[in-house]
Write an enzyme that holds these catalytic residues in place. Structure first.
Site, PDB file in Angstrom:
ATOM      1  N   LYS A  53       0.707  -1.174   0.033  1.00 57.76           N
ATOM      2  CA  LYS A  53       0.042   0.035   0.035  1.00 57.76           C
ATOM      3  C   LYS A  53       0.956   1.475   0.089  1.00 57.76           C
ATOM      4  CE  LYS A  53      -3.859  -2.441   2.127  1.00 57.76           C
ATOM      5  NZ  LYS A  53      -4.714  -2.763   3.404  1.00 57.76           N
ATOM      6  N   GLN A  97      -4.487  -1.620   9.363  1.00 56.61           N
ATOM      7  CA  GLN A  97      -4.717  -2.625   8.857  1.00 56.61           C
ATOM      8  C   GLN A  97      -5.183  -3.839   9.787  1.00 56.61           C
ATOM      9  OE1 GLN A  97      -3.842  -3.398   5.749  1.00 56.61           O
ATOM     10  NE2 GLN A  97      -4.155  -5.555   5.971  1.00 56.61           N
ATOM     11  N   ASP A 120     -11.206   3.335   3.972  1.00 56.34           N
ATOM     12  CA  ASP A 120     -11.579   1.837   3.741  1.00 56.34           C
ATOM     13  C   ASP A 120     -12.971   1.681   3.677  1.00 56.34           C
ATOM     14  OD1 ASP A 120      -9.671  -0.344   3.848  1.00 56.34           O
ATOM     15  OD2 ASP A 120      -9.115  -0.021   6.043  1.00 56.34           O
TER      16      ASP A 120
HETATM   17  N1  GUN Z   1      -7.360  -6.695   6.074  1.00 61.02           N
HETATM   18  C1  GUN Z   1      -7.779  -7.645   4.971  1.00 61.02           C
HETATM   19  N2  GUN Z   1      -8.192  -6.487   3.992  1.00 61.02           N
HETATM   20  C2  GUN Z   1      -8.184  -5.290   4.415  1.00 61.02           C
HETATM   21  C3  GUN Z   1      -8.604  -4.043   3.959  1.00 61.02           C
HETATM   22  O1  GUN Z   1      -9.284  -3.866   2.772  1.00 61.02           O
HETATM   23  N3  GUN Z   1      -8.552  -3.082   4.785  1.00 61.02           N
HETATM   24  C4  GUN Z   1      -7.903  -3.057   6.227  1.00 61.02           C
HETATM   25  N4  GUN Z   1      -7.908  -1.933   6.782  1.00 61.02           N
HETATM   26  N5  GUN Z   1      -7.586  -4.263   6.734  1.00 61.02           N
HETATM   27  C5  GUN Z   1      -7.678  -5.297   5.884  1.00 61.02           C
END
Ligand code: GUN
Length: 290
Positions: A53, A97, A120
């Site tokens: 990311k 995350q 998100d």
């Molecule tokens: N863990 C797995 N997928 C995601 C996501 O799309 N966002 C976040 N914050 N954590 C994740």
């Protein structure tokens, strides 16, 4: 029938190329899009996702901050950091995350993020807006899937759509988007009686259950569009350690009309839509200023 393969990598590259001028234009106006990513703990998969990311932001000339905490870090410490990022004008998107260590209340963390920076789309206010069909930020993975439908000309109106998985990250928002698009939606879970009964009716099948190669060819309606959200490591056998999805791709591609591979399908789109949400957040700030 051999399915057409949905090339998520190519679509992600195409979208990211189109983002470059938006980032440059924002930066020229003093509003370079900025994303903060918080990781708590040492989960190896999460470490990879967070690294990807941050490097995707850098590749586009966006600002990014990676904040890494030990697994033992207190909830209060993470909340203090979120408050700081909420107030920081250089940050347009905040992502924590998931999953978080057990001693941290996930809801408390997600609700602490300013809804305007919740790229998100997990804050209750943003989930509500999505459910009402008026989203502020669409959760990245289902957003990426919708972009794939758009790119490959998949008309969802009146289609039978089946989602396997009811998570807040994928299954539920995916179902809401399919509902808004006019599909007839069924959401299955691990307790669903006769899962194959449902999947065999699906014109659109989205697998997001997290079990390697679980969806077999005989669970798929001939000609269906199959979207594989799973990212699993093959536990044993000749392909041990390699990545695979929730669908048995080698067999399913002879039944479906369109299918996503793993890797190279949904995965690259998820990060791309995170970038899209962060850029859009910065564009909104700029618009409000003017
Ligand atoms: N863990 C797995 N997928 C995601 C996501 O799309 N966002 C976040 N914050 N954590 C994740």
């Amino acid at each position: 029938m051999t399915a057409q393969i949905i090339d998520g990598k190519a679509l992600a590259d195409e979208l990211r190329a189109s983002f470059k001028s938006r980032v440059a234009s924002l930066a020229a106006k003093g509003q370079r899009p900025g994303l903060a990513v918080i990781l708590v703990g040492e989960d190896p998969a999460s470490q990879v996702y967070v690294r990807n990311k941050v490097s995707a932001c850098e590749a586009l000339g966006m600002h990014s901050e990676k904040i890494v905490y030990a697994a033992t870090t207190s909830q209060a410490e993470v909340l203090t950091k979120i408050a700081e990022l909420n107030a920081n004008p250089a940050i347009h998107g905040i992502l924590v995350q998931l999953p978080l260590p057990k001693h941290i209340d996930e809801d408390a963390i997600l609700e602490a993020i300013l809804p305007e920076k919740d790229v998100d789309g997990f804050h209750a206010e943003n989930v509500g807006a999505l459910a009402q069909g008026n989203p502020r930020f669409i959760p990245c993975t289902p957003y990426g899937v919708m972009k794939m439908f758009e790119k490959y000309g998949v008309d969802l109106t009146g289609k039978e759509a089946v989602v396997i998985g009811r998570s807040n990250i994928v299954g539920k928002p995916m179902a809401l988007l399919l509902i808004s698009a006019g599909a007839t939606v069924t959401v299955c879970n691990s307790k669903t009686r006769d899962l194959a009964f449902h999947t065999r009716r699906a014109d659109i099948l989205v697998a997001a259950l997290g079990k390697p190669r679980f969806v077999s060819a005989d669970m798929i309606k001939p000609g269906a569009v199959v979207i594989d959200v799973g990212i699993n490591r093959i536990p044993e056998g000749p392909d041990a350690g390699k990545l695979c999805g929730d669908v048995d791709f080698a067999a399913a591609k002879d039944v479906a009309s369109l299918i996503t591979p793993v890797p190279g399908g949904v995965g690259p789109m998820t990060i791309t839509m995170l970038l899209a949400n962060t850029i859009e957040s910065a564009e909104r700030v700029l618009k409000e200023r003017n």
